[in-house]
Design a protein around this motif. Structure first.
Motif, PDB file in Angstrom:
ATOM      1  N   THR A   9     -19.189  18.024 -19.133  1.00  0.00           N
ATOM      2  CA  THR A   9     -20.305  18.608 -18.393  1.00  0.00           C
ATOM      3  C   THR A   9     -21.436  17.597 -18.221  1.00  0.00           C
ATOM      4  N   GLU A  10     -21.719  16.836 -19.269  1.00  0.00           N
ATOM      5  CA  GLU A  10     -22.798  15.859 -19.182  1.00  0.00           C
ATOM      6  C   GLU A  10     -22.491  14.749 -18.182  1.00  0.00           C
ATOM      7  N   ASP A  11     -21.216  14.406 -18.024  1.00  0.00           N
ATOM      8  CA  ASP A  11     -20.855  13.357 -17.081  1.00  0.00           C
ATOM      9  C   ASP A  11     -21.310  13.706 -15.662  1.00  0.00           C
ATOM     10  N   PHE A  12     -21.232  14.985 -15.324  1.00  0.00           N
ATOM     11  CA  PHE A  12     -21.585  15.387 -13.962  1.00  0.00           C
ATOM     12  C   PHE A  12     -23.064  15.170 -13.664  1.00  0.00           C
ATOM     13  N   SER A  38     -22.221  21.744  -9.276  1.00  0.00           N
ATOM     14  CA  SER A  38     -22.111  20.551 -10.119  1.00  0.00           C
ATOM     15  C   SER A  38     -22.978  19.410  -9.607  1.00  0.00           C
ATOM     16  N   GLY A  39     -23.719  19.661  -8.535  1.00  0.00           N
ATOM     17  CA  GLY A  39     -24.665  18.680  -8.026  1.00  0.00           C
ATOM     18  C   GLY A  39     -24.121  17.750  -6.967  1.00  0.00           C
ATOM     19  N   LEU A  40     -22.907  18.018  -6.456  1.00  0.00           N
ATOM     20  CA  LEU A  40     -22.290  17.141  -5.459  1.00  0.00           C
ATOM     21  C   LEU A  40     -22.314  17.781  -4.078  1.00  0.00           C
ATOM     22  N   ARG A  41     -22.301  16.929  -3.051  1.00  0.00           N
ATOM     23  CA  ARG A  41     -22.421  17.437  -1.686  1.00  0.00           C
ATOM     24  C   ARG A  41     -21.406  16.828  -0.732  1.00  0.00           C
ATOM     25  N   LYS A  42     -20.373  16.191  -1.281  1.00  0.00           N
ATOM     26  CA  LYS A  42     -19.327  15.633  -0.431  1.00  0.00           C
ATOM     27  C   LYS A  42     -17.967  16.078  -0.952  1.00  0.00           C
ATOM     28  N   LEU A  43     -17.225  16.770  -0.076  1.00  0.00           N
ATOM     29  CA  LEU A  43     -15.923  17.328  -0.457  1.00  0.00           C
ATOM     30  C   LEU A  43     -14.927  17.070   0.656  1.00  0.00           C
ATOM     31  N   VAL A  44     -13.776  16.490   0.293  1.00  0.00           N
ATOM     32  CA  VAL A  44     -12.696  16.240   1.244  1.00  0.00           C
ATOM     33  C   VAL A  44     -11.492  17.085   0.844  1.00  0.00           C
ATOM     34  N   PHE A  45     -10.995  17.867   1.782  1.00  0.00           N
ATOM     35  CA  PHE A  45      -9.743  18.599   1.607  1.00  0.00           C
ATOM     36  C   PHE A  45      -8.616  17.737   2.172  1.00  0.00           C
ATOM     37  N   PHE A  46      -7.560  17.517   1.369  1.00  0.00           N
ATOM     38  CA  PHE A  46      -6.359  16.892   1.911  1.00  0.00           C
ATOM     39  C   PHE A  46      -5.241  17.916   1.864  1.00  0.00           C
ATOM     40  N   ASN A  47      -4.739  18.271   3.038  1.00  0.00           N
ATOM     41  CA  ASN A  47      -3.796  19.366   3.193  1.00  0.00           C
ATOM     42  C   ASN A  47      -2.411  18.846   3.560  1.00  0.00           C
ATOM     43  N   ALA A  48      -1.374  19.433   2.954  1.00  0.00           N
ATOM     44  CA  ALA A  48       0.002  19.026   3.244  1.00  0.00           C
ATOM     45  C   ALA A  48       0.841  20.155   3.821  1.00  0.00           C
ATOM     46  N   HIS A  49       0.193  21.218   4.288  1.00  0.00           N
ATOM     47  CA  HIS A  49       0.933  22.370   4.820  1.00  0.00           C
ATOM     48  C   HIS A  49       0.417  22.726   6.205  1.00  0.00           C
TER      49      HIS A  49
END
Length: 265
Positions: free
Chosen positions: A9-12, A104-115
């Protein structure tokens, strides 16, 4: 590369939201004919994300999230082994993961989809996360990066959408122990027939119809799996993972200041 689940948790609290990218592999558990395991899409999603992460420079902060193996596979429900969410449940699940990324304080998310049955859900999710969290949410699939220079006939590129030459080749490279090539066939069916018989109507492409995998072929496949080789699979894995790695670097560099509210102009 680090795995999300390996942090404390602290790492985040020490992550840089301007550059840190969370990468979410999303797959499916669904029938892939008599020769491929139902885990095919989940295996490909996770493997390509890990391969891409290894290509990203160390100075790009990247967190690979736990693979979401179950997707929306309602088009495969008539075949045993398929496990599926509804579109509504999947959207809610992915949205709640996005909520967790934001908390968690982040604002960049990438979805990688294989279906191939869920890019529409992914697109809606990316837009809603932008609305809700002012988050840079990006959706992609292997085919987002185009095909490599490979010996795949044009008709197979158009019609081999499920358990055909390319997908079988990728699994021969990643998990040959799970592939039953003695049961591979040329699963020619609906896609080619519609293209031959109709000028405008298509199952996929310039027009789109709602279809089930059992419309495509009695075994729920589409494409010539007999042409698959591990060498071709390795070529596709290298090409897709390199494209994903380049995208991840661009997402990391993309300024969050470009996500503007109306009053920010």
């Amino acid at each position: 590369m680090r795995f999300w689940q390996d942090l404390t948790t602290e790492d985040f609290t020490h992550l840089d939201p301007e550059h840190t990218v969370a990468l979410l592999p999303v797959g499916a558990i669904e029938q892939h004919g008599p020769h491929l395991p139902v885990s095919t899409d989940a295996t490909i999603a996770e493997s390509l994300c890990i391969a891409a992460a290894k290509l990203v420079p160390d100075d790009v902060p990247l967190l690979v999230m736990p693979t979401q193996a179950v997707g929306k596979s309602t088009e495969h429900m008539q075949f045993e082994g398929t496990v599926t969410h509804s579109a509504e449940t999947l959207l809610r699940s992915w949205m709640e993961i996005g909520d967790s990324v934001a908390r968690s304080g982040l604002r960049k998310l990438v979805f990688f989809n294989a279906h191939g049955g869920q890019p529409q859900v992914m697109e809606i999710c990316c837009r809603e996360l932008r609305v809700k969290h002012k988050m840079l949410s990006v959706g992609c699939s292997g085919w987002s990066f185009g095909p490599p220079d490979a010996d795949v006939p044009d008709d197979e590129r158009r019609h081999g959408i499920h358990a055909g030459q390319v997908e079988t080749s990728i699994m021969l490279h990643l998990r040959p122990d799970l592939v039953k090539m003695d049961k591979a066939e040329n699963f020619r069916g609906l896609l080619a027939d519609v293209e031959t018989e109709f000028k405008r109507l298509r199952v996929l492409g310039s027009t789109y119809m709602g279809w089930l995998s059992n419309d495509l072929h009695p075994l729920g496949c589409s494409g010539d799996a007999t042409r698959a080789t591990a060498e071709l699979g390795a070529l596709y894995v290298e090409h897709y993972s390199r494209g994903l790695a380049e995208l991840l670097q661009e997402v990391s560099a993309y300024p969050l200041s470009n996500l503007r509210d109306r009053g920010d102009w």
